[in-house]
Design a protein around this motif. Sequence first.
Motif, short mmCIF file in Angstrom:
data_model
loop_
_atom_site.label_atom_id
_atom_site.label_comp_id
_atom_site.label_asym_id
_atom_site.label_seq_id
_atom_site.Cartn_x
_atom_site.Cartn_y
_atom_site.Cartn_z
N ASN A 175 0.82 -1.21 0.00
CA ASN A 175 0.00 0.00 0.00
C ASN A 175 0.85 1.26 0.00
O ASN A 175 1.73 1.43 0.84
N ASN A 176 0.56 2.16 -0.94
CA ASN A 176 1.27 3.43 -1.04
C ASN A 176 0.54 4.53 -0.28
O ASN A 176 -0.69 4.52 -0.18
N TYR A 177 1.30 5.50 0.19
CA TYR A 177 0.71 6.71 0.76
C TYR A 177 1.60 7.88 0.36
O TYR A 177 2.76 7.69 -0.03
N GLU A 184 -10.77 9.33 -1.74
CA GLU A 184 -11.53 8.12 -1.47
C GLU A 184 -10.67 7.07 -0.76
O GLU A 184 -11.21 6.15 -0.15
N LYS A 185 -9.37 7.20 -0.84
CA LYS A 185 -8.47 6.21 -0.25
C LYS A 185 -8.35 6.40 1.26
O LYS A 185 -8.59 7.47 1.81
N PHE A 186 -7.92 5.34 1.93
CA PHE A 186 -8.00 5.25 3.39
C PHE A 186 -7.31 6.42 4.11
O PHE A 186 -7.93 7.13 4.90
N ILE A 187 -6.03 6.64 3.85
CA ILE A 187 -5.30 7.66 4.59
C ILE A 187 -5.77 9.07 4.25
O ILE A 187 -6.09 9.85 5.15
N PRO A 188 -5.84 9.46 2.97
CA PRO A 188 -6.32 10.83 2.70
C PRO A 188 -7.76 11.06 3.12
O PRO A 188 -8.13 12.19 3.47
N ARG A 189 -8.58 10.03 3.12
CA ARG A 189 -9.96 10.23 3.57
C ARG A 189 -9.99 10.60 5.05
O ARG A 189 -10.73 11.52 5.46
N GLY A 241 6.63 -1.93 6.45
CA GLY A 241 5.79 -0.94 7.14
C GLY A 241 4.46 -1.50 7.60
O GLY A 241 3.42 -0.85 7.43
N GLU A 242 4.47 -2.70 8.19
CA GLU A 242 3.21 -3.31 8.61
C GLU A 242 2.58 -2.55 9.78
O GLU A 242 3.19 -2.42 10.85
N VAL A 243 1.37 -2.06 9.56
CA VAL A 243 0.62 -1.34 10.58
C VAL A 243 -0.86 -1.68 10.41
O VAL A 243 -1.35 -1.72 9.29
N ASP A 244 -1.57 -1.92 11.53
CA ASP A 244 -3.00 -2.19 11.39
C ASP A 244 -3.77 -0.88 11.21
O ASP A 244 -3.30 0.21 11.58
N ASN A 245 -4.96 -0.99 10.61
CA ASN A 245 -5.73 0.20 10.26
C ASN A 245 -6.11 1.03 11.49
O ASN A 245 -6.17 2.27 11.41
N LYS A 246 -6.36 0.37 12.59
CA LYS A 246 -6.70 1.08 13.83
C LYS A 246 -5.54 1.99 14.24
O LYS A 246 -5.75 3.16 14.60
N THR A 247 -4.33 1.48 14.18
CA THR A 247 -3.16 2.27 14.54
C THR A 247 -2.95 3.44 13.58
O THR A 247 -2.57 4.54 13.98
N VAL A 248 -3.21 3.21 12.29
CA VAL A 248 -3.08 4.29 11.31
C VAL A 248 -4.01 5.44 11.66
O VAL A 248 -3.60 6.60 11.70
#
Length: 330
Positions: A175-177, A184-189, A241-248
């Motif tokens: 996954n890129n950021y 619409e993507k997870f981090i920018p949303r 860079g493994e991170v769970d979505n909750k932590t992000v």
Amino acid sequence: MNVLVTGGAGFIGANFVRRTLATRADARVTVLDALTYAGNAASLPEDERLTLVKGDIADMDTVSDLVGAADVVVHFAAESHNDNSLHDPWPFVHTNVIGTYTILEACRRHGTRLHHISTDEVYGDLELDDPAKFTPDTPYNPSSPYSSTKASSDLLVRAWARSFGLEATISNCSNNYGPYQHVEKFIPRQITNIIDGVRPKLYGAGLNVRDWIHVDDHNDAVWAIIDGGRIGATYLIGADGEVDNKTVVETILTEMGLDANAYDHVADRPGHDMRYAIDASLTHDELGWQPAYTDFASGLRATIAWYRDNEAWWRPQKQETELKYEQLGR
């Protein structure tokens, strides 16, 4: 060097174009992009060495002419949002499968070098407690219409390389950021919701793990493959860079000065993969590539700053995006 970048007005493609023009004085870049909602001409720099062509990746006449004038084709063009693929799979078949076939046939006709950009999602997912990571030999096991069409495109490239001797390489990235990613993507949303005073939304319990990499690191690896990769080979690109979505989500909230728990849970996405993890050792060992952004929090901080400073770029996309999510109940 004449470089044709398909999907070059999208998130990763536009950053690749910017990186190429900034670091390669001998490069002239042509971007082919349909400029759908996910392609944005405003993501591209003003540069006399850049030409933007609006067109469909599945239009053989347009594609053939552009490929014939190129020394190398870097094929980013793809429909790439899992939620959208669940709602309407056809655009994913059209762009990811038929579009890739069209590029392959044009490259075969003109003898043009091809690098094909793909995703780690073609491998399916891993269990949270599984120590394994994806490697180039991991069997394909896609979960969604998006990842299955990307898997199909990879297999087409492999077949054209083997059957027709096409000079092609493939990379599968995590996954890129970074800047210029659609809201619409997870981090920018999450970032833009917080800027607007809206609580972030998290699918399910948020335990799904993704292997995050900054877009500049991804694109530097792509150039390493184009310059030195073995024809016919597949290289994996990741930054450990493994991170769970909750932590992000909690990290974004903290970095933006809010309580880490100030988010809402929503119903999980159907077929949501649990964990992705990339073993990029082949890319490190063969090509000498290493990521520059080794600290996810600092890369995320820079990304937050970019969205704060570039509201004029993302604001036109925001309302329509949130209306779509509202209709989906997400």
